[in-house]
Design an enzyme around this catalytic site. Structure first.
Site, PDB file in Angstrom:
ATOM      1  N   ASP A 170     -35.347  13.004  10.107  1.00 39.36           N
ATOM      2  CA  ASP A 170     -36.807  13.013   9.961  1.00 39.36           C
ATOM      3  C   ASP A 170     -37.326  14.423   9.724  1.00 39.36           C
ATOM      4  OD1 ASP A 170     -37.506  10.203  10.409  1.00 39.36           O
ATOM      5  OD2 ASP A 170     -36.677  10.532  12.413  1.00 39.36           O
ATOM      6  N   ASP A 179     -30.265  17.068   9.776  1.00 40.57           N
ATOM      7  CA  ASP A 179     -31.210  16.276  10.535  1.00 40.57           C
ATOM      8  C   ASP A 179     -31.797  15.230   9.584  1.00 40.57           C
ATOM      9  OD1 ASP A 179     -33.248  15.636  12.566  1.00 40.57           O
ATOM     10  OD2 ASP A 179     -34.614  16.727  11.247  1.00 40.57           O
TER      11      ASP A 179
END
Length: 227
Positions: free
Chosen positions: A20, A18
């Site tokens: 953020d 991922d």
């Protein structure tokens, strides 16, 4: 509080990250973005921030926008602001060193941001963009759907069960687990989905070494889990 560190070893053919909260700390800009949206429409910022992390912008806008708001147009406006606003964005500790140790083609980025936003934030944090990026632009259903992680594993030529996912948010963790990949929590998410999962404080707690003698690249990851 006393903290001990219990190492565990994971074998993986690919790593899926991922963005953020996992590779990039974008907290400041995310809060500025949603505060503008909340102020404009007289909404509760706390409620928005509680569910927006890890989800596509348009999905969050659709959930909170007052009746009559053009959701697609509002989401485009928000994303345009986000692409231009990189002040305060930094790499999560250990991210640069870990990514520098990975071979090309051995990892992918799977993010709820669009491609332009992902490239802007990775650049602002001084991180490389891999050859495989699955963004909000590439899926029909965002996290917690596993579509993004399944797509990334397929593009890297591995089964999801051969991959390890690094995620920090509930929606992303649900997506990773649903994909069948081994899932590692980055940071302090305490959602029920984290029960029984490996966890690291940040990416300084991850070490990687190639495994020799395998037909495809394979890696040993050592996770130093904080307790």
């Amino acid at each position: 509080m006393t903290s001990t560190r219990t190492p565990s070893t994971v074998v993986a053919a690919a790593l899926l990250f991922d963005m953020d909260g996992t590779l990039v700390d974008s907290t400041a800009v995310v809060e500025r973005t949603w505060r503008r949206f909340a102020d404009q429409h007289r909404l509760d910022l706390g409620r928005i921030l509680a569910v927006s992390h890890g989800r596509r912008t348009e999905e969050t806008v659709a959930e909170f926008a007052p009746a009559g708001v053009d959701v697609a147009a509002e989401a485009r406006r928000i994303v345009a602001h986000e692409v231009a606003d990189t002040e305060g964005i930094v790499a999560v500790p250990g991210a640069a060193e870990l990514l520098a140790s990975l071979p090309t083609g051995g990892w992918a980025l799977v993010t709820s941001a669009g491609r332009a936003l992902a490239e802007a934030r990775m650049a602002a944090a001084g991180l490389p963009v891999p050859s495989v990026v699955v963004s909000a632009d590439d899926v029909t259903t965002g996290k917690p759907s596993p579509e993004g992680y399944l797509t990334a594993a397929g593009r890297l030529g591995v089964a999801p069960q051969q991959a390890v996912v690094f995620e920090d948010a509930e929606a992303g963790l649900l997506a990773a687990c649903a994909s069948g990949a081994r899932t590692v929590v980055v940071g302090g998410c305490a959602a029920p989905v984290t029960s029984g999962l490996e966890r690291v404080a940040d990416l300084r707690d991850v070490r990687i070494e190639p495994v020799a003698g395998r037909p495809k690249p394979t890696y040993h990851l050592t996770l130093h889990r904080s307790i």
